[in-house]
Write a protein that holds these residues in place. Structure first.
Motif, mmCIF file in Angstrom:
data_model
loop_
_atom_site.group_PDB
_atom_site.id
_atom_site.type_symbol
_atom_site.label_atom_id
_atom_site.label_comp_id
_atom_site.label_asym_id
_atom_site.label_seq_id
_atom_site.Cartn_x
_atom_site.Cartn_y
_atom_site.Cartn_z
ATOM 1 N N SER A 16 0.815 -1.215 0.000
ATOM 2 C CA SER A 16 0.000 0.000 0.000
ATOM 3 C C SER A 16 0.847 1.263 0.000
ATOM 4 N N LYS A 17 2.059 1.184 0.559
ATOM 5 C CA LYS A 17 2.979 2.330 0.562
ATOM 6 C C LYS A 17 4.412 1.804 0.438
ATOM 7 N N LYS A 18 5.216 2.500 -0.360
ATOM 8 C CA LYS A 18 6.634 2.180 -0.464
ATOM 9 C C LYS A 18 7.451 3.435 -0.207
ATOM 10 N N PHE A 19 8.504 3.295 0.592
ATOM 11 C CA PHE A 19 9.365 4.417 0.930
ATOM 12 C C PHE A 19 10.774 4.089 0.433
ATOM 13 N N GLU A 20 11.209 4.824 -0.579
ATOM 14 C CA GLU A 20 12.517 4.596 -1.182
ATOM 15 C C GLU A 20 13.594 5.356 -0.404
ATOM 16 N N PRO A 21 14.803 4.791 -0.299
ATOM 17 C CA PRO A 21 15.878 5.488 0.417
ATOM 18 C C PRO A 21 16.400 6.667 -0.388
ATOM 19 N N THR A 22 16.873 7.689 0.289
ATOM 20 C CA THR A 22 17.487 8.819 -0.401
ATOM 21 C C THR A 22 18.839 8.418 -0.980
ATOM 22 N N ASN A 23 19.485 7.442 -0.331
ATOM 23 C CA ASN A 23 20.754 6.900 -0.820
ATOM 24 C C ASN A 23 20.558 5.419 -1.102
ATOM 25 N N PRO A 24 20.705 4.959 -2.349
ATOM 26 C CA PRO A 24 20.453 3.552 -2.671
ATOM 27 C C PRO A 24 21.396 2.587 -1.984
ATOM 28 N N PHE A 33 7.601 -1.908 16.095
ATOM 29 C CA PHE A 33 6.380 -1.139 16.327
ATOM 30 C C PHE A 33 6.270 -0.780 17.805
ATOM 31 N N ASP A 34 5.585 0.329 18.094
ATOM 32 C CA ASP A 34 5.273 0.644 19.491
ATOM 33 C C ASP A 34 4.043 -0.145 19.930
ATOM 34 N N ASP A 35 3.697 -0.041 21.210
ATOM 35 C CA ASP A 35 2.591 -0.832 21.774
ATOM 36 C C ASP A 35 1.260 -0.526 21.100
ATOM 37 N N SER A 36 1.059 0.715 20.688
ATOM 38 C CA SER A 36 -0.221 1.114 20.103
ATOM 39 C C SER A 36 -0.365 0.658 18.660
ATOM 40 N N GLY A 37 0.742 0.323 18.017
ATOM 41 C CA GLY A 37 0.718 -0.025 16.610
ATOM 42 C C GLY A 37 0.700 1.181 15.691
ATOM 43 N N GLN A 38 0.706 2.382 16.260
ATOM 44 C CA GLN A 38 0.656 3.582 15.412
ATOM 45 C C GLN A 38 2.017 3.925 14.831
ATOM 46 N N TYR A 39 3.075 3.723 15.621
ATOM 47 C CA TYR A 39 4.397 4.169 15.183
ATOM 48 C C TYR A 39 5.324 2.995 14.891
ATOM 49 N N LEU A 40 6.170 3.216 13.906
ATOM 50 C CA LEU A 40 7.167 2.248 13.462
ATOM 51 C C LEU A 40 8.520 2.942 13.413
ATOM 52 N N ILE A 41 9.569 2.252 13.877
ATOM 53 C CA ILE A 41 10.920 2.790 13.726
ATOM 54 C C ILE A 41 11.797 1.766 13.025
ATOM 55 N N SER A 42 12.750 2.299 12.280
ATOM 56 C CA SER A 42 13.751 1.456 11.642
ATOM 57 C C SER A 42 15.122 2.067 11.901
ATOM 58 N N SER A 43 16.132 1.221 12.001
ATOM 59 C CA SER A 43 17.505 1.711 12.057
ATOM 60 C C SER A 43 18.161 1.434 10.710
ATOM 61 N N LEU A 44 19.115 2.281 10.329
ATOM 62 C CA LEU A 44 19.704 2.209 9.004
ATOM 63 C C LEU A 44 21.224 2.256 9.068
ATOM 64 N N THR A 45 21.847 1.760 7.998
ATOM 65 C CA THR A 45 23.299 1.809 7.909
ATOM 66 C C THR A 45 23.814 3.228 7.717
ATOM 67 N N SER A 318 16.499 -2.071 1.362
ATOM 68 C CA SER A 318 16.858 -0.660 1.204
ATOM 69 C C SER A 318 15.588 0.193 1.190
ATOM 70 N N GLN A 319 14.514 -0.341 0.608
ATOM 71 C CA GLN A 319 13.221 0.330 0.683
ATOM 72 C C GLN A 319 12.368 -0.311 1.770
ATOM 73 N N LEU A 320 11.391 0.445 2.258
ATOM 74 C CA LEU A 320 10.447 -0.064 3.253
ATOM 75 C C LEU A 320 9.070 -0.101 2.610
ATOM 76 N N THR A 321 8.383 -1.253 2.740
ATOM 77 C CA THR A 321 7.073 -1.437 2.127
ATOM 78 C C THR A 321 6.044 -1.767 3.199
ATOM 79 N N MET A 322 4.922 -1.046 3.176
ATOM 80 C CA MET A 322 3.801 -1.329 4.061
ATOM 81 C C MET A 322 2.741 -2.117 3.283
ATOM 82 N N TRP A 323 2.282 -3.235 3.864
ATOM 83 C CA TRP A 323 1.297 -4.091 3.233
ATOM 84 C C TRP A 323 -0.007 -4.045 4.053
ATOM 85 N N THR A 324 -1.130 -3.888 3.357
ATOM 86 C CA THR A 324 -2.441 -3.950 3.988
ATOM 87 C C THR A 324 -3.363 -4.792 3.090
ATOM 88 N N PRO A 325 -4.432 -5.365 3.643
ATOM 89 C CA PRO A 325 -5.296 -6.219 2.830
ATOM 90 C C PRO A 325 -6.105 -5.440 1.817
#
Length: 328
Positions: A16-24, A33-45, A318-325
């Motif tokens: 449903s959403k794809k987030f491409e990196p600024t640096n490939p 995810f946090d407890d509420s499911g609202q927020y997501l964090i990722s760590s990167l190189t 390298s990209q992050l993809t969100m999937w929903t039904p």
């Protein structure tokens, strides 16, 4: 709107959403995810932590840690607070407020890179394992480790859904030790064997506490009974994901209901196993279960994580993809 967690809803998952990196050349190394499911964090190189609003499907902001590096960013139970492992300087675990990018506390004690870090699902404590061959339990309220144990070899840690038991899994020993949090100084309450030479980088309990998933890096995944440690089956076939090698937090995960396992595959698809179909496990050794169906839409799903509150799957490399039904 409520959606039943079953085969019919999972098979409808679409990007449903794809987030491409600024640096490939940048690669994502952890998801949480946090407890509420609202927020997501990722760590990167790129030595940054990215914050997303998973509910709205938006990217909020980057938080940079250029001086210390970052990996294994994990939310605590305080909204928009996280802990993460440093990859440079002094191997300190840092407690960060994402609201104002200020540090709350530092957890010093590891002498080498922290390779596994998990927050308890119920308490304000977290577990860490390091390449210095130690396992530690920390309380978020104090900088000093509450418990430290020589693990003899680098290990991976995981809490069971109750938060009462922590698993310490040693790849080189081929052993998963289960230790009650209230009796850490005593011998493990159970020890399960993993085949010698089996390479893995993640151990995860299902939300219903029936199973333990041992996530392989280049072989079939293992599904163990969480009470007796017996092998339920191998999940395969797994095709190794080609390309760059970066730290990650495992390319397989349980569905929220605990009845399915999702795994990235080297063929660019997500393989999905239905654990309710035990009758389809072959009788020969090793026991083996094939995927029930596959999902397409991410060319390299190197890591996966399920939202604990919503029917949302995250895949990342390298990209992050969100999937929903894709609902009728």
């Amino acid at each position: 709107m409520s959606v039943k967690l079953n085969h019919d809803s999972y098979i409808k998952l679409k990007p449903s959403k794809k987030f491409e990196p600024t640096n490939p050349e940048t690669c994502i190394t952890s998801l949480d995810f946090d407890d509420s499911g609202q927020y997501l964090i990722s760590s990167l190189t790129s030595e940054s932590i990215n914050l997303y609003d998973a509910y709205r499907g938006t990217y909020n902001k980057p938080i940079y840690s250029k001086k210390y590096g970052c990996h294994l960013a994990r939310f605590t139970h305080q909204q928009k607070n996280c802990v993460y492992a440093s990859t440079k300087e002094d191997n300190t675990i840092r407690y960060l407020s994402l609201n104002d990018n200020s540090y709350i506390r530092y957890f010093k004690g590891h002498k080498a890179l922290v390779n596994s870090l998990e927050v308890s699902p119920r308490q304000n404590i977290f577990a860490s394992a390091s390449l210095d061959d130690t396992f530690k339990i920390w309380d978020l309220r104090t900088s000093t480790a509450q418990f430290s144990l020589p693990s003899k070899h680098s290990s991976f840690v995981s809490f069971d859904p109750t938060g009462d038991v922590v698993a310490i899994a040693s790849q080189s020993r081929g052993i998963i030790d289960l230790k009650p949090i209230e009796m850490l100084h005593q011998l493990p309450c159970a020890s399960f064997e993993v085949p010698q030479g089996f390479n893995f980088n993640k151990v995860e309990f299902s939300n219903d506490n029936r199973y333990i998933l041992v996530c392989s890096t280049n072989q079939n995944h293992l599904l163990l009974d969480s009470f007796d440690g017996n092998l339920v089956c191998e999940l395969g076939p797994i095709i190794s994901i080609p390309g760059r090698s970066f730290p990650d937090t495992g390319n397989a995960t349980f569905s929220p209901c605990g009845n399915f396992v999702f795994s990235g595959n080297g063929d660019g698809k997500i393989a999905v196993w239905d654990l309710t179909k035990k009758s389809e496990i072959n009788d020969s050794l090793p026991k083996f279960l094939t995927p029930k169906f596959t999902l397409t839409g991410d060319v390299k799903p190197r890591m996966l994580s399920f939202n604990p509150k919503y029917l949302q799957l995250i895949t990342a490399d390298s990209q992050l993809t969100m999937w929903t039904p894709e609902l009728d």
